[in-house]
Design a protein around this motif. Structure first.
Motif, PDB file in Angstrom:
ATOM      1  N   ALA A 332       0.827  -1.205   0.000  1.00 32.43           N
ATOM      2  CA  ALA A 332       0.000   0.000   0.000  1.00 32.43           C
ATOM      3  C   ALA A 332       0.862   1.256   0.000  1.00 32.43           C
ATOM      4  CB  ALA A 332      -0.929   0.000   1.213  1.00 32.43           C
ATOM      5  N   THR A 333       1.889   1.287   0.863  1.00 30.27           N
ATOM      6  CA  THR A 333       2.761   2.450   0.934  1.00 30.27           C
ATOM      7  C   THR A 333       3.515   2.649  -0.375  1.00 30.27           C
ATOM      8  OG1 THR A 333       3.045   2.147   3.318  1.00 30.27           O
ATOM      9  CG2 THR A 333       4.660   3.526   2.192  1.00 30.27           C
ATOM     10  N   GLY A 334       4.011   1.564  -0.942  1.00 26.34           N
ATOM     11  CA  GLY A 334       4.727   1.647  -2.217  1.00 26.34           C
ATOM     12  C   GLY A 334       3.839   2.160  -3.333  1.00 26.34           C
ATOM     13  N   THR A 335       2.578   1.685  -3.354  1.00 29.76           N
ATOM     14  CA  THR A 335       1.629   2.144  -4.377  1.00 29.76           C
ATOM     15  C   THR A 335       1.345   3.635  -4.221  1.00 29.76           C
ATOM     16  OG1 THR A 335       0.575  -0.033  -4.450  1.00 29.76           O
ATOM     17  CG2 THR A 335      -0.686   1.831  -5.333  1.00 29.76           C
ATOM     18  N   CYS A 336       1.178   4.075  -2.973  1.00 29.71           N
ATOM     19  CA  CYS A 336       0.919   5.482  -2.689  1.00 29.71           C
ATOM     20  C   CYS A 336       2.076   6.362  -3.162  1.00 29.71           C
ATOM     21  CB  CYS A 336       0.680   5.673  -1.191  1.00 29.71           C
ATOM     22  SG  CYS A 336       0.598   7.388  -0.654  1.00 29.71           S
ATOM     23  N   ILE A 337       3.290   6.027  -2.753  1.00 34.52           N
ATOM     24  CA  ILE A 337       4.457   6.843  -3.093  1.00 34.52           C
ATOM     25  C   ILE A 337       4.731   6.821  -4.592  1.00 34.52           C
ATOM     26  CG2 ILE A 337       6.954   7.057  -2.772  1.00 34.52           C
ATOM     27  CD1 ILE A 337       6.555   6.066   0.100  1.00 34.52           C
ATOM     28  N   ALA A 338       4.600   5.631  -5.207  1.00 31.70           N
ATOM     29  CA  ALA A 338       4.842   5.524  -6.644  1.00 31.70           C
ATOM     30  C   ALA A 338       3.842   6.353  -7.439  1.00 31.70           C
ATOM     31  CB  ALA A 338       4.775   4.056  -7.068  1.00 31.70           C
ATOM     32  N   THR A 339       2.563   6.283  -7.055  1.00 37.43           N
ATOM     33  CA  THR A 339       1.533   7.054  -7.752  1.00 37.43           C
ATOM     34  C   THR A 339       1.768   8.547  -7.585  1.00 37.43           C
ATOM     35  OG1 THR A 339      -0.083   5.282  -7.373  1.00 37.43           O
ATOM     36  CG2 THR A 339      -0.954   7.443  -7.983  1.00 37.43           C
ATOM     37  N   ALA A 340       2.093   8.957  -6.356  1.00 33.50           N
ATOM     38  CA  ALA A 340       2.342  10.378  -6.094  1.00 33.50           C
ATOM     39  C   ALA A 340       3.540  10.888  -6.880  1.00 33.50           C
ATOM     40  CB  ALA A 340       2.563  10.585  -4.597  1.00 33.50           C
ATOM     41  N   THR A 341       4.561  10.049  -7.035  1.00 30.42           N
ATOM     42  CA  THR A 341       5.762  10.454  -7.754  1.00 30.42           C
ATOM     43  C   THR A 341       5.479  10.766  -9.219  1.00 30.42           C
ATOM     44  OG1 THR A 341       7.108   9.090  -6.267  1.00 30.42           O
ATOM     45  CG2 THR A 341       8.133   9.759  -8.332  1.00 30.42           C
TER      46      THR A 341
END
Length: 390
Positions: A332-341
């Motif tokens: 979940a955290t990886g998906t959040c950060i990747a999408t935001a990037t």
């Protein structure tokens, strides 16, 4: 009380932690160097606004790729080898951009610096979290060291560009190379790590609050990446400031970011975080508008000071308000950060293309659209939190 005692670092780990702080400081220096030397590169290489947008986005793409690459390579070759291999891409990228005006190779060079930066960010945060008993202080000091490097670098560029802009790249490359040597001789794990299973698989994909927070961060990073990359070029090309003063303004921005993070950390303990996020978002947007519509140097500097101060705490505070189930899930955290990037990847390209048609002022002004959308999402976030608490 010594620093190691304050951070609650074991005697055997003191040297490693200090080296980790130093390499992250060098990473911070590299991050602001790119925007500081871009006007000089444009003058020599005759780079269009569109190309400048692409190379800045390439840096963010490299950073985005590192989220995934540095997540699994330590399990194959160990943290030390991962840090040395991917961190050395920063040195390679900085040197490559001094050798050629070829657009493809420039994009590759900036992408290399992004991959190195993203890798160092991931590994240093993990190591400091593991090696310090006082994790909050340890991580705050880590990000303060990044901000110090980001503050120093534009001054290196300022003095170098009076002689030859490449000197700035060589100086920062030398610092990064020394940091890599220090890490190579440290106690950082040098063997493949046992892979841990993500024990917290949560159904975040259908969560409105998850995506609401993610897209607040998406539009924030769209603004942040564009500001740090285009700021010197904007002031320089509009004639509002000369190159020396423009580079000084970039350092000033990072002073305010560092100060803002310290203030936000205290305020977040005393007031509703969702309200704090909205206040910061509104003030960031207003300060940005003040900066780009003003012709007075005094008002521009006031806008810049406020911009750095209020933007500083939005990303970490928003991330901290995520459901604890999502923060404890690497997926979940990886998906959040990747999408935001992705926001930080797309916006510099958009600015470059708009600037080609309507000038740099029109290009940078498009950031206000992203910031306004961000504020609207923050209003929704606050309204939902108040409704849930009633």
């Amino acid at each position: 009380m010594g620093l190691s005692k304050f951070l609650q670092v074991k005697e055997d780990d003191k040297s490693l932690v200090y080296r980790i702080y130093y390499i992250f400081l060098c990473s911070g220096a590299m991050s602001t160097l790119l925007g500081a030397i871009l006007p000089a590169m444009q003058a020599e290489y005759n780079m269009s606004y569109a190309l400048r947008g692409y190379v800045l986005s390439a840096h963010q793409i490299g950073n985005f790729a590192a989220v995934f690459i540095s997540g699994f390579i330590p399990f194959l070759i160990g943290r030390k080898k991962s840090t040395l291999a991917l961190g050395s891409l920063i040195v390679l990228g900085l040197l490559l951009m001094t050798l050629t005006a070829n657009p493809i190779l420039l994009v590759v060079a900036f992408a290399f610096t992004g991959m190195g930066r993203g890798t160092l960010s991931n590994i240093t945060n993990v190591v400091v979290s593991e090696k310090t008993g006082n994790k909050t202080a340890g991580l705050n000091l880590l990000h303060a060291s990044f901000a110090i490097g980001a503050f120093i670098s534009p001054f290196i560029a300022l003095f170098a560009t009076k002689i030859e802009w490449r000197i700035a790249s060589y100086v920062v490359s030398a610092f990064m190379l020394s940091a890599l040597i220090f890490i190579g001789r440290s106690s950082l794990e040098n063997t493949p790590m046992p892979k841990k299973k993500d024990s917290s698989t949560v159904p975040f994909q259908k969560s409105f609050s998850f995506w609401l927070n993610t897209f607040i961060m998406f539009f924030y990073l769209a603004g942040e990446a564009s500001l740090t990359g285009w700021l010197v070029t904007y002031f320089n090309d509009t004639g509002l400031m000369n190159t020396s003063l423009s580079q000084s303004m970039q350092s000033l921005l990072w002073i305010m970011i560092l100060l803002g993070r310290l203030v936000c950390a205290k305020l977040s303990l005393k007031m509703n975080k969702n309200a704090l996020i909205l206040i910061m978002g509104i003030m960031m947007t207003l300060c940005f508008v003040l900066m780009i519509v003003s012709q007075s140097t005094v008002l521009i500097v006031i806008g810049l000071l406020g911009l750095g101060f209020f933007m500083s705490g939005i990303y970490p505070t928003t991330l901290s308000t995520m459901d604890s189930r999502y923060n404890s899930s690497t997926v979940a955290t990886g998906t959040c950060i990747a999408t935001a990037t992705i926001g930080g990847i797309l916006m510099p390209i958009i600015i470059g293309h708009v600037a080609e048609k309507s000038g740099i002022k029109g290009g940078v002004a498009t950031i206000s659209i992203a910031l306004c959308i961000m504020v609207v999402l923050m209003v929704i976030k606050l309204a939902r939190s108040r409704k849930a608490s009633n």
